[in-house]
Design a protein around this motif. Structure first.
Motif, PDB file in Angstrom:
ATOM      1  N   SER A  84       0.839  -1.234   0.078  1.00 20.04           N
ATOM      2  CA  SER A  84      -0.124   0.103   0.095  1.00 20.04           C
ATOM      3  C   SER A  84       0.935   1.212  -0.183  1.00 20.04           C
ATOM      4  N   GLU A  85       1.997   1.160   0.653  1.00 24.52           N
ATOM      5  CA  GLU A  85       2.813   2.428   0.412  1.00 24.52           C
ATOM      6  C   GLU A  85       3.542   2.856  -0.683  1.00 24.52           C
ATOM      7  N   THR A  86       3.459   1.812  -1.782  1.00 17.83           N
ATOM      8  CA  THR A  86       4.311   2.068  -2.850  1.00 17.83           C
ATOM      9  C   THR A  86       3.183   1.796  -4.102  1.00 17.83           C
ATOM     10  N   VAL A  87       2.083   1.543  -3.884  1.00 23.69           N
ATOM     11  CA  VAL A  87       1.119   1.008  -4.944  1.00 23.69           C
ATOM     12  C   VAL A  87       0.888   2.082  -5.937  1.00 23.69           C
ATOM     13  N   ALA A  88       0.783   3.323  -5.577  1.00 20.43           N
ATOM     14  CA  ALA A  88       0.588   4.353  -6.301  1.00 20.43           C
ATOM     15  C   ALA A  88       1.803   4.806  -7.460  1.00 20.43           C
ATOM     16  N   LEU A  89       2.850   4.232  -7.279  1.00 21.28           N
ATOM     17  CA  LEU A  89       4.087   4.311  -7.938  1.00 21.28           C
ATOM     18  C   LEU A  89       4.560   3.232  -8.817  1.00 21.28           C
ATOM     19  N   LYS A  90       4.000   1.885  -8.364  1.00 26.44           N
ATOM     20  CA  LYS A  90       4.670   0.852  -9.219  1.00 26.44           C
ATOM     21  C   LYS A  90       3.931   0.672 -10.189  1.00 26.44           C
ATOM     22  N   PRO A  91       4.510   0.385 -11.655  1.00 27.32           N
ATOM     23  CA  PRO A  91       3.841   0.742 -13.010  1.00 27.32           C
ATOM     24  C   PRO A  91       2.958  -0.703 -12.781  1.00 27.32           C
ATOM     25  N   SER A  92       2.953  -1.752 -12.235  1.00 27.77           N
ATOM     26  CA  SER A  92       2.097  -2.852 -12.244  1.00 27.77           C
ATOM     27  C   SER A  92       0.640  -2.426 -11.525  1.00 27.77           C
ATOM     28  N   PHE A  93       0.805  -1.859 -10.666  1.00 27.59           N
ATOM     29  CA  PHE A  93      -0.399  -1.309  -9.962  1.00 27.59           C
ATOM     30  C   PHE A  93      -1.097   0.104 -10.098  1.00 27.59           C
ATOM     31  N   ARG A  94      -0.335   1.120 -10.531  1.00 20.35           N
ATOM     32  CA  ARG A  94      -0.596   2.262 -10.368  1.00 20.35           C
ATOM     33  C   ARG A  94      -1.808   2.741 -11.202  1.00 20.35           C
ATOM     34  N   ASP A  95      -2.105   2.248 -12.369  1.00 25.17           N
ATOM     35  CA  ASP A  95      -3.501   2.369 -13.102  1.00 25.17           C
ATOM     36  C   ASP A  95      -4.539   2.038 -12.183  1.00 25.17           C
ATOM     37  N   ALA A  96      -4.698   0.819 -11.685  1.00 25.56           N
ATOM     38  CA  ALA A  96      -5.728   0.103 -11.230  1.00 25.56           C
ATOM     39  C   ALA A  96      -5.966   0.948  -9.850  1.00 25.56           C
ATOM     40  N   TRP A  97      -4.972   1.449  -9.283  1.00 26.06           N
ATOM     41  CA  TRP A  97      -5.008   2.563  -7.844  1.00 26.06           C
ATOM     42  C   TRP A  97      -5.426   3.796  -8.517  1.00 26.06           C
ATOM     43  N   LYS A  98      -5.014   4.226  -9.461  1.00 23.39           N
ATOM     44  CA  LYS A  98      -5.273   5.913  -9.903  1.00 23.39           C
ATOM     45  C   LYS A  98      -6.854   5.866 -10.009  1.00 23.39           C
ATOM     46  N   ASN A  99      -7.398   4.572 -10.782  1.00 16.48           N
ATOM     47  CA  ASN A  99      -8.725   4.497 -11.229  1.00 16.48           C
ATOM     48  C   ASN A  99      -9.868   4.011 -10.212  1.00 16.48           C
ATOM     49  N   ALA A 100      -9.249   3.889  -9.066  1.00  7.68           N
ATOM     50  CA  ALA A 100      -9.978   3.154  -7.929  1.00  7.68           C
ATOM     51  C   ALA A 100     -10.501   1.878  -8.323  1.00  7.68           C
ATOM     52  N   GLN A 101      -9.819   1.005  -8.995  1.00  9.49           N
ATOM     53  CA  GLN A 101     -10.473  -0.268  -9.392  1.00  9.49           C
ATOM     54  C   GLN A 101     -10.445  -1.316  -8.082  1.00  9.49           C
ATOM     55  N   HIS A 102     -11.179  -1.038  -7.241  1.00  6.34           N
ATOM     56  CA  HIS A 102     -11.184  -1.559  -6.069  1.00  6.34           C
ATOM     57  C   HIS A 102     -11.867  -2.924  -5.994  1.00  6.34           C
ATOM     58  N   CYS A 103     -11.586  -3.940  -5.275  1.00  7.36           N
ATOM     59  CA  CYS A 103     -12.233  -5.129  -5.196  1.00  7.36           C
ATOM     60  C   CYS A 103     -12.144  -5.748  -3.707  1.00  7.36           C
ATOM     61  N   ILE A 104     -13.004  -6.974  -3.576  1.00  7.00           N
ATOM     62  CA  ILE A 104     -12.991  -7.567  -2.172  1.00  7.00           C
ATOM     63  C   ILE A 104     -12.336  -9.024  -2.703  1.00  7.00           C
ATOM     64  N   ILE A 105     -11.547  -9.605  -2.225  1.00  4.39           N
ATOM     65  CA  ILE A 105     -11.491 -11.201  -2.371  1.00  4.39           C
ATOM     66  C   ILE A 105     -11.835 -11.789  -1.370  1.00  4.39           C
ATOM     67  N   PRO A 106     -12.949 -12.770  -1.318  1.00  2.00           N
ATOM     68  CA  PRO A 106     -13.464 -13.660  -0.310  1.00  2.00           C
ATOM     69  C   PRO A 106     -12.593 -14.659   0.028  1.00  2.00           C
ATOM     70  N   VAL A 107     -12.377 -14.862   1.396  1.00  2.00           N
ATOM     71  CA  VAL A 107     -11.271 -15.804   1.941  1.00  2.00           C
ATOM     72  C   VAL A 107     -11.789 -16.625   3.075  1.00  2.00           C
ATOM     73  N   ASP A 108     -11.654 -17.730   3.006  1.00  2.00           N
ATOM     74  CA  ASP A 108     -12.089 -18.547   4.233  1.00  2.00           C
ATOM     75  C   ASP A 108     -10.735 -18.552   5.236  1.00  2.00           C
ATOM     76  N   ALA A 109      -9.559 -18.768   4.453  1.00  2.00           N
ATOM     77  CA  ALA A 109      -8.445 -18.492   5.355  1.00  2.00           C
ATOM     78  C   ALA A 109      -7.122 -18.496   4.318  1.00  2.00           C
ATOM     79  N   PHE A 110      -6.113 -17.723   4.973  1.00  2.00           N
ATOM     80  CA  PHE A 110      -4.815 -17.417   4.368  1.00  2.00           C
ATOM     81  C   PHE A 110      -3.591 -17.950   5.142  1.00  2.00           C
ATOM     82  N   PHE A 111      -2.441 -18.351   4.292  1.00  2.00           N
ATOM     83  CA  PHE A 111      -1.357 -18.997   4.989  1.00  2.00           C
ATOM     84  C   PHE A 111      -0.354 -17.991   4.862  1.00  2.00           C
ATOM     85  N   GLU A 112       0.586 -18.220   6.134  1.00  2.00           N
ATOM     86  CA  GLU A 112       1.676 -17.323   6.113  1.00  2.00           C
ATOM     87  C   GLU A 112       2.527 -18.210   6.644  1.00  2.00           C
TER      88      GLU A 112
END
Length: 222
Positions: A84-112
């Motif tokens: 989130s700190e660099t999403v507005a600058l990274k070429p891969s993400f900046r257009d989706a961030w600039k255009n507020a292409q927000h989404c929600i990912i439904p999850v039962d659980a995640f792994f770390e």
């Protein structure tokens, strides 16, 4: 950073929690980068003032965002998380961030990975009460020769202040976690303007539980 999560199997539970039916092809249950899974977004038609248009729609897409300028889908193996700190600058993400292409990912659980023993122990993380989790993300649409390919990424924040999530990843690595949205903020996130997006980039205040277990083996090269 989250590269593996479990999606939701039960359609009725999906519908009850997220207020929308899952897509006809929801994708995998055990999800890794490059796999198909569902995400929820605000339909573009929702802004035309037609009460018949739902406020949310569930779409099937690839885990790992494919920017519009990509030449193939392989970039998604590296773009499944967006800082989130660099999403507005990274070429891969900046257009989706600039255009507020927000989404929600439904999850039962995640792994770390828990490295406190000196070895990576896959650890399943879920909500304490067993409810699904809605992770904040960005989506994109990429034009291929076969048609439109949707994809998505999970947004992350620093987790130093989170009692549970600060325990994961290698000792030398920054502690980070996905952005888990409170259910009462789902629509606010989907409708948020670009200038308000950072307001949602917070450490989760709800209760999470962790259990060490060996998930189904998979590889980013599968």
């Amino acid at each position: 950073m989250c590269s593996h999560y479990q999606a939701m199997k039960e359609q009725d539970r999906y519908r009850r929690h997220f207020g929308v039916a899952p897509p006809a092809e929801p994708g995998k249950f055990d999800v890794w980068p490059g796999y198909a899974a569902s995400f929820i977004r605000r339909p573009r038609e929702a802004d035309v003032g037609d009460d018949a248009v739902p406020q949310r729609e569930a779409v099937s897409g690839q885990f790992g965002l494919i920017p519009h300028w990509a030449t193939d889908t392989l970039i998604g193996r590296k773009t499944y998380n967006a800082c989130s700190e660099t999403v507005a600058l990274k070429p891969s993400f900046r257009d989706a961030w600039k255009n507020a292409q927000h989404c929600i990912i439904p999850v039962d659980a995640f792994f770390e990975p828990d490295w406190r023993s000196g070895k990576a122990v896959p650890t399943r993380i879920s909500s304490e009460n067993g409810d699904p989790l809605g992770i904040a993300g960005l989506w994109s649409a990429w034009k291929s020769l076969k048609g439109l390919v949707h994809s998505f990424t999970m947004l992350t924040v620093n987790a130093d202040s989170h009692e549970l999530m600060c325990q994961f990843h290698k000792p030398v690595d920054e502690k980070r976690m996905v952005v888990i949205l409170p259910p009462d903020s789902y629509d606010a996130w989907l409708q948020a303007r670009p200038q308000d997006s950072m307001d949602f980039m917070r450490v989760y205040a709800g209760q999470l539980v962790a259990s060490a277990e060996r998930p189904a083996q998979a590889s980013l090269l599968d």
